[in-house]
Design an enzyme around this catalytic site. Structure first.
Site, mmCIF file in Angstrom:
data_model
loop_
_atom_site.group_PDB
_atom_site.id
_atom_site.type_symbol
_atom_site.label_atom_id
_atom_site.label_comp_id
_atom_site.label_asym_id
_atom_site.label_seq_id
_atom_site.Cartn_x
_atom_site.Cartn_y
_atom_site.Cartn_z
ATOM 1 N N ASP A 67 72.075 18.446 35.435
ATOM 2 C CA ASP A 67 72.946 17.451 36.097
ATOM 3 C C ASP A 67 72.346 16.445 36.872
ATOM 4 O O ASP A 67 72.728 15.294 36.724
ATOM 5 C CB ASP A 67 73.894 18.141 36.781
ATOM 6 C CG ASP A 67 75.202 18.876 35.822
ATOM 7 O OD1 ASP A 67 75.232 18.653 34.750
ATOM 8 O OD2 ASP A 67 75.859 19.606 36.428
ATOM 9 N N ASN A 141 77.923 12.389 42.856
ATOM 10 C CA ASN A 141 78.424 13.495 43.571
ATOM 11 C C ASN A 141 78.604 13.519 45.241
ATOM 12 O O ASN A 141 79.670 13.674 45.657
ATOM 13 C CB ASN A 141 77.089 14.678 43.416
ATOM 14 C CG ASN A 141 77.139 15.458 42.122
ATOM 15 O OD1 ASN A 141 78.235 15.174 41.465
ATOM 16 N ND2 ASN A 141 76.308 16.337 42.037
ATOM 17 N N ASP A 142 77.498 13.171 45.749
ATOM 18 C CA ASP A 142 77.638 13.063 47.370
ATOM 19 C C ASP A 142 76.624 12.087 48.077
ATOM 20 O O ASP A 142 75.553 11.768 47.637
ATOM 21 C CB ASP A 142 77.521 14.416 47.750
ATOM 22 C CG ASP A 142 76.364 15.161 47.309
ATOM 23 O OD1 ASP A 142 75.216 14.551 47.253
ATOM 24 O OD2 ASP A 142 76.385 16.553 46.780
ATOM 25 N N LEU A 186 80.027 22.632 47.734
ATOM 26 C CA LEU A 186 80.626 23.927 47.563
ATOM 27 C C LEU A 186 79.774 25.132 48.141
ATOM 28 O O LEU A 186 80.268 25.814 48.969
ATOM 29 C CB LEU A 186 80.541 24.286 46.081
ATOM 30 C CG LEU A 186 81.007 25.754 45.557
ATOM 31 C CD1 LEU A 186 82.507 25.850 46.042
ATOM 32 C CD2 LEU A 186 80.696 25.829 44.145
ATOM 33 N N GLN A 241 68.941 12.588 45.398
ATOM 34 C CA GLN A 241 67.699 12.184 44.787
ATOM 35 C C GLN A 241 67.180 10.842 45.248
ATOM 36 O O GLN A 241 65.858 10.762 45.390
ATOM 37 C CB GLN A 241 68.283 11.659 43.336
ATOM 38 C CG GLN A 241 68.735 13.181 42.365
ATOM 39 C CD GLN A 241 69.106 12.550 41.239
ATOM 40 O OE1 GLN A 241 69.515 11.342 41.035
ATOM 41 N NE2 GLN A 241 69.285 13.328 40.108
#
Length: 283
Positions: A67, A141-142, A186, A241
């Site tokens: 991912d 994502n975040d 999560l 990243q």
């Protein structure tokens, strides 16, 4: 003719074999394959390489990896409005829709146009230092604010939609999309949210209070996080990243990006089935 750009992760052990399968499949079909120049040379296919991969036209990007690889390709193609599709040779593969056992079958579906494009919420991150506001990056994502190393906790002031909602000490805070709800959020105790839900999540990281809980807010709400700390080991990361150093007194602003990111999906994939297989297969 369909033109596909392939972005293999050079650090993945199986990437070379998967790339060969893709090239073998496409060789006698109406598909043109492109590779970034460095990857083409690394894997021994210089004839497919181009130094203009970020400007040359193509119809779809294929990532080979997990991912994380797909997230990087999505951000790379975002401004060009080109959809990306992931081939999973990673661990979980929530976003990457093609498993190795179905590679040729899914490539045939792509050739025949038997796929759909899911539009996922993209968020943008900014930092305000004094009177200066700078754009730093996009995330699927975040966006994460965290202390580095063994530095002391951060004092965070959280505002949502123009309202100061909380002041607390914590190791950091995660602002994620529903797509990113199965990532870092999560692990920090945030809820699982179907990515079709257009929402943002705010998840504190190890808050030093029982009164702070994860929040689900509207996708159009703008999030402001003011950072107070006596140390300067503070990091802002995008999808885990890209990272930037922050200073005490900085304010991070997260808002919905101007357009969604486009990810290729197939009708035989079910989100809840993926959850069951990826998260609860040992349950």
């Amino acid at each position: 003719m369909l033109t596909i750009a392939v972005f293999p992760n050079v650090d993945k052990e199986n990437a070379s074999a998967v790339l060969k399968r893709i090239l073998d499949f496409c060789r006698d079909k109406e598909i043109r394959v492109l590779l970034p120049q460095d990857e083409a040379l690394f894997f021994g296919y210089p004839e497919y390489g181009t130094t203009e991969i970020d400007t040359v036209p193509f119809d779809m990007g294929l990532s080979i990896g997990g991912d994380g690889t797909l997230l990087g390709v999505c951000r790379r193609l975002y401004k060009r409005n080109i959809p990306a599709c992931g081939i999973n040779i990673g661990t979980f593969g929530f976003l990457a829709d093609i498993e190795l056992s179905e590679l040729e079958n899914k490539l045939e579906k792509i050739l025949q146009g038997k796929y759909k494009i899911a539009e996922r919420l993209m968020i943008s991150g900014f930092v305000r230092s004094g009177e200066t506001e700078r754009f730093l990056g996009h995330a699927i994502n975040d966006v994460v604010i965290t202390k580095g190393g063994v530095a002391r906790m951060l004092q965070l002031g959280l505002s949502v939609g123009g309202c100061r909602v909380a002041d607390y000490k914590a190791d950091g805070v995660i602002v994620s999309t529903a797509t990113g709800s199965t990532a870092y959020s999560l692990s920090a105790g945030g809820p699982i949210v179907n990515p079709k839900v257009q929402a943002l999540l705010i998840t504190p990281i190890c808050p030093h209070t029982f009164n702070v809980r994860p929040m689900i807010i509207a996708e159009d709400d703008e999030v402001h996080v003011h950072i107070a700390a006596v140390h300067q080991d503070i990091l802002l990361t995008f999808d885990g990243q890209e990272s930037f150093r922050l200073l005490p007194g900085d304010e991070v602003i997260v808002r919905r990006a101007s357009a969604p990111v486009r990810i290729v999906k197939f009708d035989d994939k079910n989100y809840y089935h993926t959850l069951k297989n990826k998260l609860w297969r040992n349950g």
